[in-house]
Write a protein that holds these residues in place. Structure first.
Motif, PDB file in Angstrom:
ATOM      1  N   THR A   1      32.655  62.424  17.345  1.00  0.00           N
ATOM      2  CA  THR A   1      31.452  62.688  18.149  1.00  0.00           C
ATOM      3  C   THR A   1      31.219  61.521  19.097  1.00  0.00           C
ATOM      4  OG1 THR A   1      30.633  63.460  16.027  1.00  0.00           O
ATOM      5  CG2 THR A   1      29.146  63.635  17.898  1.00  0.00           C
ATOM      6  N   GLU A   2      31.474  60.354  18.561  1.00  0.00           N
ATOM      7  CA  GLU A   2      31.310  59.122  19.320  1.00  0.00           C
ATOM      8  C   GLU A   2      32.159  59.137  20.587  1.00  0.00           C
ATOM      9  OE1 GLU A   2      28.931  56.268  19.662  1.00  0.00           O
ATOM     10  OE2 GLU A   2      28.997  57.611  17.909  1.00  0.00           O
ATOM     11  N   GLN A   3      33.432  59.392  20.372  1.00  0.00           N
ATOM     12  CA  GLN A   3      34.379  59.411  21.486  1.00  0.00           C
ATOM     13  C   GLN A   3      33.988  60.440  22.526  1.00  0.00           C
ATOM     14  OE1 GLN A   3      37.804  60.207  19.058  1.00  0.00           O
ATOM     15  NE2 GLN A   3      38.622  58.128  19.375  1.00  0.00           N
ATOM     16  N   LEU A   4      33.626  61.611  22.037  1.00  0.00           N
ATOM     17  CA  LEU A   4      33.266  62.704  22.927  1.00  0.00           C
ATOM     18  C   LEU A   4      32.077  62.307  23.789  1.00  0.00           C
ATOM     19  CD1 LEU A   4      33.946  65.580  23.669  1.00  0.00           C
ATOM     20  CD2 LEU A   4      32.326  66.364  21.930  1.00  0.00           C
ATOM     21  N   LYS A   5      31.114  61.693  23.125  1.00  0.00           N
ATOM     22  CA  LYS A   5      29.906  61.303  23.839  1.00  0.00           C
ATOM     23  C   LYS A   5      30.241  60.281  24.928  1.00  0.00           C
ATOM     24  CE  LYS A   5      26.001  61.208  21.305  1.00  0.00           C
ATOM     25  NZ  LYS A   5      25.079  60.581  20.318  1.00  0.00           N
ATOM     26  N   MET A   6      31.057  59.325  24.549  1.00  0.00           N
ATOM     27  CA  MET A   6      31.458  58.307  25.510  1.00  0.00           C
ATOM     28  C   MET A   6      32.170  58.908  26.716  1.00  0.00           C
ATOM     29  SD  MET A   6      33.063  54.887  23.885  1.00  0.00           S
ATOM     30  CE  MET A   6      34.132  54.884  25.336  1.00  0.00           C
ATOM     31  N   PHE A   7      33.104  59.765  26.390  1.00  0.00           N
ATOM     32  CA  PHE A   7      33.908  60.383  27.448  1.00  0.00           C
ATOM     33  C   PHE A   7      33.003  61.193  28.380  1.00  0.00           C
ATOM     34  CE2 PHE A   7      37.072  63.720  28.795  1.00  0.00           C
ATOM     35  CZ  PHE A   7      37.798  62.884  29.620  1.00  0.00           C
ATOM     36  N   SER A   8      32.110  61.958  27.783  1.00  0.00           N
ATOM     37  CA  SER A   8      31.194  62.784  28.566  1.00  0.00           C
ATOM     38  C   SER A   8      30.358  61.917  29.487  1.00  0.00           C
ATOM     39  CB  SER A   8      30.259  63.578  27.652  1.00  0.00           C
ATOM     40  OG  SER A   8      30.988  64.495  26.889  1.00  0.00           O
ATOM     41  N   LYS A   9      29.865  60.847  28.910  1.00  0.00           N
ATOM     42  CA  LYS A   9      29.011  59.966  29.696  1.00  0.00           C
ATOM     43  C   LYS A   9      29.795  59.383  30.867  1.00  0.00           C
ATOM     44  CE  LYS A   9      25.874  56.086  29.123  1.00  0.00           C
ATOM     45  NZ  LYS A   9      26.015  54.771  28.483  1.00  0.00           N
ATOM     46  N   TYR A  10      30.992  58.976  30.541  1.00  0.00           N
ATOM     47  CA  TYR A  10      31.839  58.395  31.575  1.00  0.00           C
ATOM     48  C   TYR A  10      32.079  59.385  32.704  1.00  0.00           C
ATOM     49  CZ  TYR A  10      35.601  55.956  33.871  1.00  0.00           C
ATOM     50  OH  TYR A  10      36.361  55.334  34.811  1.00  0.00           O
ATOM     51  N   LEU A  11      32.376  60.621  32.298  1.00  0.00           N
ATOM     52  CA  LEU A  11      32.627  61.657  33.304  1.00  0.00           C
ATOM     53  C   LEU A  11      31.387  61.881  34.155  1.00  0.00           C
ATOM     54  CD1 LEU A  11      34.658  64.420  31.430  1.00  0.00           C
ATOM     55  CD2 LEU A  11      35.482  62.715  33.053  1.00  0.00           C
ATOM     56  N   ALA A  12      30.249  62.006  33.478  1.00  0.00           N
ATOM     57  CA  ALA A  12      29.010  62.273  34.197  1.00  0.00           C
ATOM     58  C   ALA A  12      28.759  61.176  35.223  1.00  0.00           C
ATOM     59  CB  ALA A  12      27.849  62.373  33.214  1.00  0.00           C
ATOM     60  N   GLU A  13      28.925  59.956  34.788  1.00  0.00           N
ATOM     61  CA  GLU A  13      28.637  58.849  35.686  1.00  0.00           C
ATOM     62  C   GLU A  13      29.595  58.783  36.867  1.00  0.00           C
ATOM     63  OE1 GLU A  13      28.667  55.472  33.167  1.00  0.00           O
ATOM     64  OE2 GLU A  13      26.641  55.838  32.395  1.00  0.00           O
ATOM     65  N   ASN A  14      30.839  59.136  36.594  1.00  0.00           N
ATOM     66  CA  ASN A  14      31.836  58.964  37.636  1.00  0.00           C
ATOM     67  C   ASN A  14      32.099  60.187  38.495  1.00  0.00           C
ATOM     68  OD1 ASN A  14      33.363  56.169  37.452  1.00  0.00           O
ATOM     69  ND2 ASN A  14      32.653  56.762  35.417  1.00  0.00           N
ATOM     70  N   LEU A  15      31.762  61.357  37.974  1.00  0.00           N
ATOM     71  CA  LEU A  15      32.106  62.552  38.743  1.00  0.00           C
ATOM     72  C   LEU A  15      30.904  63.292  39.305  1.00  0.00           C
ATOM     73  CD1 LEU A  15      35.050  64.049  36.654  1.00  0.00           C
ATOM     74  CD2 LEU A  15      35.124  62.523  38.624  1.00  0.00           C
ATOM     75  N   GLU A  16      29.813  63.303  38.583  1.00  0.00           N
ATOM     76  CA  GLU A  16      28.682  64.086  39.059  1.00  0.00           C
ATOM     77  C   GLU A  16      28.131  63.470  40.335  1.00  0.00           C
ATOM     78  OE1 GLU A  16      25.968  64.790  35.794  1.00  0.00           O
ATOM     79  OE2 GLU A  16      27.584  65.656  34.610  1.00  0.00           O
ATOM     80  N   GLY A  17      27.907  64.315  41.316  1.00  0.00           N
ATOM     81  CA  GLY A  17      27.432  63.841  42.612  1.00  0.00           C
ATOM     82  C   GLY A  17      28.567  63.607  43.587  1.00  0.00           C
ATOM     83  N   VAL A  18      29.790  63.620  43.080  1.00  0.00           N
ATOM     84  CA  VAL A  18      30.943  63.406  43.958  1.00  0.00           C
ATOM     85  C   VAL A  18      31.318  64.717  44.649  1.00  0.00           C
ATOM     86  CG1 VAL A  18      33.405  62.848  43.952  1.00  0.00           C
ATOM     87  CG2 VAL A  18      31.817  61.519  42.545  1.00  0.00           C
ATOM     88  N   SER A  19      31.729  64.638  45.882  1.00  0.00           N
ATOM     89  CA  SER A  19      32.170  65.841  46.582  1.00  0.00           C
ATOM     90  C   SER A  19      33.532  66.277  46.035  1.00  0.00           C
ATOM     91  CB  SER A  19      32.276  65.549  48.072  1.00  0.00           C
ATOM     92  OG  SER A  19      33.222  66.392  48.664  1.00  0.00           O
ATOM     93  N   VAL A  20      33.710  67.557  45.933  1.00  0.00           N
ATOM     94  CA  VAL A  20      34.964  68.071  45.373  1.00  0.00           C
ATOM     95  C   VAL A  20      36.155  67.599  46.191  1.00  0.00           C
ATOM     96  CG1 VAL A  20      36.299  70.160  44.930  1.00  0.00           C
ATOM     97  CG2 VAL A  20      33.872  70.098  44.359  1.00  0.00           C
ATOM     98  N   GLY A  21      35.963  67.547  47.505  1.00  0.00           N
ATOM     99  CA  GLY A  21      37.053  67.125  48.367  1.00  0.00           C
ATOM    100  C   GLY A  21      37.471  65.687  48.113  1.00  0.00           C
ATOM    101  N   ASP A  22      36.557  64.889  47.580  1.00  0.00           N
ATOM    102  CA  ASP A  22      36.856  63.476  47.341  1.00  0.00           C
ATOM    103  C   ASP A  22      37.558  63.218  46.017  1.00  0.00           C
ATOM    104  OD1 ASP A  22      35.696  62.974  49.712  1.00  0.00           O
ATOM    105  OD2 ASP A  22      33.778  62.271  48.903  1.00  0.00           O
ATOM    106  N   LEU A  23      37.653  64.263  45.196  1.00  0.00           N
ATOM    107  CA  LEU A  23      38.359  64.070  43.932  1.00  0.00           C
ATOM    108  C   LEU A  23      39.832  63.904  44.237  1.00  0.00           C
ATOM    109  CD1 LEU A  23      36.812  66.741  41.553  1.00  0.00           C
ATOM    110  CD2 LEU A  23      36.613  64.277  41.407  1.00  0.00           C
ATOM    111  N   SER A  24      40.302  62.721  44.063  1.00  0.00           N
ATOM    112  CA  SER A  24      41.688  62.474  44.427  1.00  0.00           C
ATOM    113  C   SER A  24      42.509  62.182  43.193  1.00  0.00           C
ATOM    114  CB  SER A  24      41.751  61.276  45.375  1.00  0.00           C
ATOM    115  OG  SER A  24      41.114  60.184  44.739  1.00  0.00           O
ATOM    116  N   GLU A  25      43.789  62.160  43.392  1.00  0.00           N
ATOM    117  CA  GLU A  25      44.697  61.843  42.300  1.00  0.00           C
ATOM    118  C   GLU A  25      44.375  60.444  41.762  1.00  0.00           C
ATOM    119  OE1 GLU A  25      46.997  63.871  41.006  1.00  0.00           O
ATOM    120  OE2 GLU A  25      46.381  65.432  42.422  1.00  0.00           O
TER     121      GLU A  25
END
Lengths: 342, 342
Positions: free
Chosen positions: B171-195
Motif C-alpha cells: 500500500t505504501e509503495q502504491l501511495k508513493m507512486f500515485s503521489k509521484y505521478l499526480a505531482e509530475n503528470l497532472e496539469g501537464v499537456s498531453v503533447g508534452d509527455l515525452s519519452e
DNA sequence: GTTAGCACTCTATATTCCTGAGTGCTAATT
DNA sequence: AATTAGCACTCAGGAATATAGAGTGCTAAC
C-alpha cells in the motif's frame, strides 16, 4: 443412393466452388477418380437434378449445386482436412496480442483472424461478459462535481463512465459509498445485477439518495452495457469483392445488426450453416453463413460466424471456425477457473 | 468573363448535380432566368469548353463540368444558403447526446450527423487530445499483481489500461507512486509527455525501477494513444449507393487510413475541396472531399471532412460543414476556458 | 449398366441497323 | 456585333440479327 452419384455431386460442388462456372459432364468425367464417361456422368447428373441437388441455369449450361446440394455436401460428403501442427500454431499466433489478454480482445482477435483467413466477413455475438464476475468497482473524483465510475470484471474488461453530481461529496461520503459498493457488488455476476439491486442501493443511500442518484444510474448503465450482447464485425469489406453478392444487400444486412444478433443468438450447439434466401432473416442472395458456438464452462456464451458467398470452400473454412471456437472456449473457461482459485 | 457565361456555367453545374445526366443547351435555355435561345447557350458553352470549365463525354452529348468547372463554381459562383434558425437548432440537437459530453463524443456525433445530413461519408482526424491536459492519473490494484492505470484529460476522455507486475506493491509503495505521478503528470499537456519524461519517472523509481516498469510503460502507451491522431469514419456505406463511384476504389481508400490522415492533416485553414484523380493521394474517381478545420483556441486541432461523389450539392453541404466546424471549435475552446478557471 | 454419336437448345458475343439527342456552322435578324 | 433560326452532321445506345460453341438428352450399340 449410389456411391458414384454422391461422388459426382461432391465433385460438382467442389468444381463449382473452385471455378464459379456451371460445371459440365465433360469436366467431371475428366477428373482423376471418376473413371466413367461423360455420358454416364450426364445420366447421373440428370438424376441428381431430379432429386433436387443440382440445377441448370439454362438448358444448355452445366450444373450448379442447389442449396440442398450444398447441405448434403456439407453434412455427408465433404472431408474437411484436419489442421496440421504448424497450422494450429499459426492460428494460435493470430489469436495472441501483446499486453494482458482480456476476453474481449481474444474474441476480437479471433474475428479478425477468421476474416483474414477466409477472405470473408467474420462476426461474433458475445454475451460472455454477462457471465463474468465484477471484481472491482471504484468511484474516483476527477474534478469539481465530476466522478468516474470504474467497473472491472473477471473477464478483464474495464468499463468507465463519467458522472456529474449536484454537489461535491466529502471524502467521508465517498469512502462510505465505495465501501458499500465493494461489499454489495464485488463478486456478483454481471448477469445478476438487476434493477431491483440498484433500487436497493439507491434506497440504502438514505438521505443522500438524491445526491448519489447519478452514480447509481451510471453503474446501472455500465452493467447494462456489459449484459448486452456485443456484436463485432470484421472484414466486411471482403464481401465486396465477390461478384455474386449484391452490394446493396450486403450493406443492408450489415446495417441491421439486430436481425443478425437474433440469428446468432439461438440455442443451437455445434456448427450450423445458413443459406441466404432460404432463411427469412438472412437475406443476402447467394451467400451463406457458418455459425459456431463457444462456451464458458458448460454454457454457451457466444457465437462466432463467417459470412461469405454460398460458393464457399466449406471444407476449409469449417475447421478454422471449429478450431477458433474451441480455442476461445478453452481460454475463457480457463480464465474462469483462475479466478475461482484466486 | 461575361456575366451570362458564368450564369450558364453555374446552371450547368447545378443541373448536372441534380440530374446526373450531361446537360444540353436546350435544357439550359429553358431555365427561367436565362432568357436567351439555345443557340446562344450553345455558343457560350463552346466557349466555356475551350476555357476548360466544361467537357463533353462524346460529340453528341450534353456538357458536364470539369474539375476546373466545379472549382470555379464553388469559389465564385454558388450562393450557399445561410442556415435558418430552425435548421441551426436541428443541427445542434444532432450534436447533443445524453450524459456528460466529452470532446471525443462531440466529434463523433458531428461526423455521424454530417454523414446523415449529406448522405455521404464523413471523416474526422482529431488531434485535440494532444492539446488537452492530464487532469488525473490513478493506479488501481485489481487483483493479484494486476493494476489498472486510469488517465483522464481535461477534454473528458478517460483511458485505461491493465498491467501485470512481477510482484505485488505494498500500500505504501502504491501511495508513493500515485503521489509521484499526480505531482509530475497532472496539469501537464498531453503533447508534452515525452519519452524523456517517462525515462525520468522510471529513473525516479530508484530501486523499484524494475518492478514499476510495466506501469510506466502502460502510461507511455496511454499517452501515445492520446497523442495519436484519431481517425473516425461515419456513413461509409452511403458511398456505395452512388452509381458513379467505383466500389473497389472506395473500399481501398477507406482501408488506407494513413493516406487519408495525411490528406487531412495539413496546415490549411478554412474550407478546402479536393477532387478524386486530380490529387495524387485522393484516388476515388469521380469523387470529392470537402475538408474544414476546427480549432481549440487559436490552434487547429482537427479536420472534419465529407467524402462524396464529385456531383455533390456543394452549396448545401458546405454550410453544414462550416457550421459544425465552428460549433466544435466553440465548444471545445469553451471547455478549455472552463478548465483554466477551475 | 455404360458409352459413343448426334441432333438440339440456348447463351454469350459480335455485327449491323436505327433513332434521337445534341452539336457546330451558316445565314438571317435585331 | 450579338443573337437566333435552320440544318446537316455525329455518335451513343438500344433493338434486331447472325454466329459459335458448350452442354444437354436421347438413341442405339456395346
Amino acid at each position: 443412393m449410389k456411391d458414384r452419384k454422391l461422388k459426382i455431386l461432391a465433385a460438382v460442388v467442389e468444381e463449382y466452388v473452385r471455378t464459379g462456372e456451371p460445371v459440365g459432364s465433360k469436366a467431371i468425367a475428366m477428373l482423376p477418380d471418376i473413371g466413367v464417361s461423360a455420358a454416364t456422368v450426364r445420366n447421373d447428373m440428370a438424376m441428381l437434378e431430379q432429386l433436387g441437388y443440382l440445377e441448370q441455369p439454362h438448358t444448355s449450361a452445366g450444373r450448379v449445386p442447389t442449396i440442398n446440394g450444398y447441405r448434403l455436401y456439407i453434412d455427408k460428403l465433404m472431408t474437411p482436412p484436419s489442421l496440421s501442427g504448424e497450422e494450429r500454431e499459426r492460428l494460435d499466433d493470430m489469436l495472441e496480442s501483446q499486453g494482458p489478454m482480456t476476453e474481449e480482445l481474444l474474441i476480437q482477435n479471433a474475428t479478425t483472424a477468421l476474416a483474414e483467413l477466409t477472405q470473408c466477413a467474420a462476426v461474433v455475438s458475445d454475451f460472455s461478459p454477462k457471465f463474468s464476475i465484477i471484481s472491482k468497482v471504484e468511484v474516483i473524483p476527477t474534478g469539481k462535481r465530476m466522478y468516474v465510475i470504474l467497473l472491472i470484471t473477471s473477464g478483464g474488461s474495464i468499463k468507465n463512465k463519467a458522472c456529474r453530481l449536484e454537489i461535491d461529496l466529502t471524502t467521508e461520503q465517498l469512502k462510505m459509498f465505495s465501501k458499500y459498493l465493494a461489499e454489495n457488488l464485488e463478486g456478483v455476476s454481471v448477469g445478476d445485477l438487476s434493477e431491483e439491486m440498484m433500487d436497493r442501493i439507491t434506497a440504502a443511500m438514505g438521505a443522500y439518495m438524491m445526491t448519489m442518484a447519478p452514480l447509481v444510474q451510471g453503474i446501472c448503465e455500465l452493467s447494462r452495457d456489459l449484459r448486452q450482447h456485443a456484436l463485432m464485425f470484421s472484414g466486411e469489406r471482403n464481401l465486396f469483392s465477390y461478384e455474386d453478392l449484391d452490394k446493396m444487400e450486403v450493406v443492408r444486412f450489415i446495417e441491421h445488426k439486430d436481425e443478425l444478433r437474433e440469428l446468432l443468438d439461438d440455442s443451437f450447439s455445434g456448427i450450423r450453416v445458413l443459406f441466404g434466401e432460404s432463411d427469412d432473416s438472412f437475406v443476402i442472395g447467394n451467400s451463406s453463413m457458418i455459425v459456431s458456438k463457444y462456451r464458458k464452462g458448460e454454457r454457451n456464451v457466444g457465437s462466432l460466424g463467417v459470412i461469405g458467398p454460398m460458393r464457399l470452400d466449406y471444407a476449409k473454412v469449417i475447421p478454422y471456425l471449429e478450431y477458433f471456437s474451441q480455442k476461445i472456449t478453452d481460454l475463457i473457461s480457463q480464465e474462469d477457473e483462475d479466478d475461482e482459485e484466486y
